[in-house]
Motif scaffolding. Structure first.
Motif, PDB file in Angstrom:
ATOM      1  N   VAL A  89     -30.647  40.571  63.040  1.00  0.00           N
ATOM      2  CA  VAL A  89     -29.486  39.860  62.505  1.00  0.00           C
ATOM      3  C   VAL A  89     -28.610  40.852  61.755  1.00  0.00           C
ATOM      4  O   VAL A  89     -29.065  41.920  61.354  1.00  0.00           O
ATOM      5  N   SER A  90     -27.367  40.465  61.575  1.00  0.00           N
ATOM      6  CA  SER A  90     -26.406  41.263  60.821  1.00  0.00           C
ATOM      7  C   SER A  90     -25.534  40.295  60.016  1.00  0.00           C
ATOM      8  O   SER A  90     -25.589  39.073  60.241  1.00  0.00           O
TER       9      SER A  90
ATOM     10  N   THR B 219     -24.067  36.455  60.858  1.00  0.00           N
ATOM     11  CA  THR B 219     -24.846  35.809  61.911  1.00  0.00           C
ATOM     12  C   THR B 219     -25.268  34.439  61.388  1.00  0.00           C
ATOM     13  O   THR B 219     -25.663  34.311  60.229  1.00  0.00           O
TER      14      THR B 219
END
Length: 115
Positions: free
Chosen positions: A77-78, A81
């Motif tokens: 994830v970033s 997200t």
């Protein structure tokens, strides 16, 4: 007529949760049948699931190698997200992160089950 409610999430005292520390808001806002949590997730978050709750995690900040583990499957994830987690899915965040969680229905600690 219902009135809008404005909440400074950073002004709410945090409470311990399986993920780290959560600041939970809007439980008293009758026009919204859920809650919103600003959660600081620690590196050692515990896997858990909910029997009734659906959660939407919106990643605000995270370590470069952060991930979500959903029923044993890790997904990177970033920031920005969004992750939708239905009831029964065992989940945990991996790595330090700050997330906004929308919980439906209203959060109830008895619905949180450690895996």
């Amino acid at each position: 007529m219902a009135q809008p409610q404005i909440v400074d999430l950073t002004a709410i005292s945090p409470v311990a949760c399986p993920c780290g520390l959560a600041r939970r808001a809007l439980a008293d806002f009758a026009e919204f049948p859920g809650t919103v949590h600003l959660t600081d997730i620690e590196a050692a978050a515990h896997p858990h699931h909910h029997e009734q709750h659906t959660e939407i995690y919106v990643i605000l900040q995270c370590d470069p190698d952060a991930a979500m583990e959903l029923d044993g499957v890790r997904t990177p994830v970033s920031p920005l997200t969004a992750v939708a987690i239905p009831p029964g899915v065992v989940h945990r965040a991996i790595g330090k992160m700050q997330v906004l969680i929308v919980c439906y229905p209203e959060f109830d600690p008895s619905d949180e089950v450690l895996a």
